[in-house]
Scaffold this motif. Sequence first.
Motif, PDB file in Angstrom:
ATOM      1  N   ASN A  41       1.064  -0.972  -0.132  1.00 58.40           N
ATOM      2  CA  ASN A  41      -0.136   0.420  -0.235  1.00 58.40           C
ATOM      3  C   ASN A  41       1.011   1.280  -0.445  1.00 58.40           C
ATOM      4  N   GLU A  42       1.455   1.848  -1.066  1.00 59.97           N
ATOM      5  CA  GLU A  42       1.895   3.039  -1.372  1.00 59.97           C
ATOM      6  C   GLU A  42       3.754   2.553  -0.815  1.00 59.97           C
ATOM      7  N   GLU A  43       3.805   2.787   0.234  1.00 60.34           N
ATOM      8  CA  GLU A  43       4.919   2.936   1.080  1.00 60.34           C
ATOM      9  C   GLU A  43       4.943   1.676   1.989  1.00 60.34           C
ATOM     10  N   ILE A  44       4.134   1.244   2.398  1.00 59.61           N
ATOM     11  CA  ILE A  44       4.123   0.447   3.479  1.00 59.61           C
ATOM     12  C   ILE A  44       3.830  -1.327   2.813  1.00 59.61           C
ATOM     13  N   TYR A  45       4.798  -2.609   3.480  1.00 59.73           N
ATOM     14  CA  TYR A  45       4.742  -3.217   2.607  1.00 59.73           C
ATOM     15  C   TYR A  45       4.466  -4.886   3.500  1.00 59.73           C
ATOM     16  N   ALA A  55       3.870  -5.624   8.798  1.00 55.21           N
ATOM     17  CA  ALA A  55       4.505  -4.466   8.112  1.00 55.21           C
ATOM     18  C   ALA A  55       5.849  -3.662   7.942  1.00 55.21           C
ATOM     19  N   ALA A  56       6.303  -3.315   7.007  1.00 55.15           N
ATOM     20  CA  ALA A  56       7.500  -2.371   7.098  1.00 55.15           C
ATOM     21  C   ALA A  56       7.426  -1.731   6.201  1.00 55.15           C
ATOM     22  N   GLN A  57       7.851  -0.535   6.098  1.00 56.14           N
ATOM     23  CA  GLN A  57       7.392   0.693   5.433  1.00 56.14           C
ATOM     24  C   GLN A  57       8.573   1.157   4.614  1.00 56.14           C
ATOM     25  N   ILE A  58       9.038   1.415   3.174  1.00 51.48           N
ATOM     26  CA  ILE A  58      10.763   1.476   1.953  1.00 51.48           C
ATOM     27  C   ILE A  58      10.417   2.593   2.790  1.00 51.48           C
TER      28      ILE A  58
END
Length: 128
Positions: A41-45, A55-58
């Motif tokens: 979801n956008e910058e969150i995988y 969850a991890a943020q790019i």
Amino acid sequence: MQTKEKYQLEVTVNASPQLLYQYISTPAGLASWYADDVRANEEIYTFVWNGVEEAAQILRKKLDDHIRFHWEDDNDASTYFEIKINVNDMTQEVSLIITDFALPNEIEEAKQLWELQINDLKAKIGAN
């Protein structure tokens, strides 16, 4: 509380940087070797293993080069995991350089897990 330590691992993968980048940066690519399922979801995988979601943020990414994530449930803002594609200038050999963080007594186990996952990736792309 113990502090996580940074470690690196380099594994040779006989594949083009362009192909590897698809496997390290897209949800479908990551789901094929790193996790059971990956949604973005956008910058969150969101990575799924055995029904458990993380969850991890790019933090950063560069086309055909690397991607860096920070686990959202990790309170230490200085930790991340990064998958970088490295091409040796002399030999043109391609490898993945993994940078990650783990507790000192868990580093060897964490490296072995990464090696297993990269072996799955190599099998998937026929780069054994």
